[in-house]
Scaffold this motif. Structure first.
Motif, PDB file in Angstrom:
ATOM      1  N   ALA A  59       0.651  -1.263   0.027  1.00  0.00           N
ATOM      2  CA  ALA A  59       0.042  -0.167  -0.170  1.00  0.00           C
ATOM      3  C   ALA A  59       1.096   1.434   0.093  1.00  0.00           C
ATOM      4  O   ALA A  59       0.735   2.315  -0.351  1.00  0.00           O
ATOM      5  CB  ALA A  59      -1.016  -0.086   1.510  1.00  0.00           C
ATOM      6  N   SER A 104      -6.355  -5.300 -15.144  1.00  0.00           N
ATOM      7  CA  SER A 104      -7.376  -6.119 -14.552  1.00  0.00           C
ATOM      8  C   SER A 104      -7.025  -6.752 -13.192  1.00  0.00           C
ATOM      9  O   SER A 104      -7.072  -6.390 -12.273  1.00  0.00           O
ATOM     10  CB  SER A 104      -7.803  -5.960 -15.387  1.00  0.00           C
ATOM     11  N   ALA A 107      -5.169  -4.553 -10.528  1.00  0.00           N
ATOM     12  CA  ALA A 107      -6.159  -4.239  -9.836  1.00  0.00           C
ATOM     13  C   ALA A 107      -6.773  -5.334  -8.761  1.00  0.00           C
ATOM     14  O   ALA A 107      -7.094  -5.196  -7.810  1.00  0.00           O
ATOM     15  CB  ALA A 107      -6.830  -3.366 -11.010  1.00  0.00           C
ATOM     16  N   ALA A 108      -7.212  -6.400  -9.329  1.00  0.00           N
ATOM     17  CA  ALA A 108      -7.839  -6.975  -8.402  1.00  0.00           C
ATOM     18  C   ALA A 108      -7.638  -7.581  -7.411  1.00  0.00           C
ATOM     19  O   ALA A 108      -7.495  -8.292  -6.264  1.00  0.00           O
ATOM     20  CB  ALA A 108      -8.441  -8.240  -9.789  1.00  0.00           C
ATOM     21  N   GLN A 110      -4.252  -5.439  -5.817  1.00  0.00           N
ATOM     22  CA  GLN A 110      -4.185  -5.073  -5.557  1.00  0.00           C
ATOM     23  C   GLN A 110      -5.281  -4.447  -4.219  1.00  0.00           C
ATOM     24  O   GLN A 110      -4.726  -3.929  -3.064  1.00  0.00           O
ATOM     25  CB  GLN A 110      -3.801  -3.837  -6.262  1.00  0.00           C
ATOM     26  N   ALA A 111      -6.552  -3.828  -4.814  1.00  0.00           N
ATOM     27  CA  ALA A 111      -7.589  -4.034  -4.222  1.00  0.00           C
ATOM     28  C   ALA A 111      -7.236  -3.821  -2.601  1.00  0.00           C
ATOM     29  O   ALA A 111      -7.672  -3.604  -2.319  1.00  0.00           O
ATOM     30  CB  ALA A 111      -8.491  -3.686  -5.580  1.00  0.00           C
ATOM     31  N   PRO A 112      -7.554  -5.628  -2.509  1.00  0.00           N
ATOM     32  CA  PRO A 112      -7.857  -5.864  -1.365  1.00  0.00           C
ATOM     33  C   PRO A 112      -6.596  -6.246  -0.611  1.00  0.00           C
ATOM     34  O   PRO A 112      -7.039  -5.302   0.592  1.00  0.00           O
ATOM     35  CB  PRO A 112      -7.976  -7.821  -2.293  1.00  0.00           C
ATOM     36  N   ILE A 114      -4.862  -3.305  -0.291  1.00  0.00           N
ATOM     37  CA  ILE A 114      -4.681  -2.099   0.133  1.00  0.00           C
ATOM     38  C   ILE A 114      -6.176  -1.765   0.819  1.00  0.00           C
ATOM     39  O   ILE A 114      -5.636  -0.749   1.984  1.00  0.00           O
ATOM     40  CB  ILE A 114      -4.645  -0.835  -1.360  1.00  0.00           C
ATOM     41  N   MET A 115      -6.715  -2.171   1.346  1.00  0.00           N
ATOM     42  CA  MET A 115      -8.338  -2.545   1.745  1.00  0.00           C
ATOM     43  C   MET A 115      -7.619  -3.223   2.958  1.00  0.00           C
ATOM     44  O   MET A 115      -8.340  -2.903   4.253  1.00  0.00           O
ATOM     45  CB  MET A 115      -8.969  -3.201   1.657  1.00  0.00           C
ATOM     46  N   GLN A 118      -5.752  -0.131   4.742  1.00  0.00           N
ATOM     47  CA  GLN A 118      -6.276   0.828   5.406  1.00  0.00           C
ATOM     48  C   GLN A 118      -7.466  -0.103   6.290  1.00  0.00           C
ATOM     49  O   GLN A 118      -7.143   0.765   7.689  1.00  0.00           O
ATOM     50  CB  GLN A 118      -8.089   1.235   4.191  1.00  0.00           C
TER      51      GLN A 118
END
Length: 174
Positions: A59, A104, A107-108, A110-112, A114-115, A118
């Motif tokens: 992240a 894609s 992103a699939a 990296q998004a979780p 980063i979550m 967070q």
């Protein structure tokens, strides 16, 4: 002031059984004259798993200008190679379907990640707020204790002055 229950009644104006865990812990530390503040970064780092540290690192990198600049250069290079350099035999010709697939997938993944980071940051914020509350509560208890000591000292001095005045009045009157 040696009795912990008298401290509870004096400072909180309720029974010890009515106090929460944080208040009990802070009161015990204040009674023992021990510090309550801790290094939050060290405490959280010691508890972090390998996956949590990796998520934080990803992240941190994924949200930096260095990553954005590098990724932009990669995208421009990909498009240039597949349109200009390999004009006749491009491995991913326009509209860059393979590049879209790669983006894609990134992103699939990296998004979780980063979550997760967070969520860890939110947990860190809650931990930090709890520690701040403990430190503030202990500081209040210490200030109240100092006020009580100063008030007691002032009352003792006033009583001594009254005795001195009474003695002087008797000497002057006789």
């Amino acid at each position: 002031m040696n009795n912990l229950s008298s401290l509870v009644h004096l400072h909180f104006d309720k029974q010890a059984s009515e106090l929460g865990d944080i208040e009990k812990r802070v009161l015990a530390k204040a009674h023992e004259r021990k510090i309550i503040s801790t290094d939050i970064n060290a405490a959280l780092k010691a508890e972090a798993s390998v996956g949590e540290r990796m998520a934080d690192g990803i992240a941190r990198i994924g949200g930096s200008w260095g990553f954005i600049t590098t990724f932009l250069v990669f995208l421009v290079a990909w498009c240039a190679v597949n349109t200009v350099v390999l004009a006749t035999r491009a491995f991913d010709p326009y509209p860059f379907i393979f590049l879209n697939l790669i983006l894609s997938m990134i992103a699939a993944i990296q998004a979780p990640i980063i979550m997760m980071s967070q969520n860890r940051q939110a947990e860190r914020d809650r931990f930090e707020a709890a520690k701040d509350y403990e430190v503030n509560l202990k500081a209040e208890l210490e200030v109240l204790s100092l006020h009580q000591k100063i008030d007691l000292q002032v009352l003792t001095e006033i009583a001594a002055l009254r005795d001195d005045i009474a003695k002087l009045t008797r000497k002057v009157g006789s």
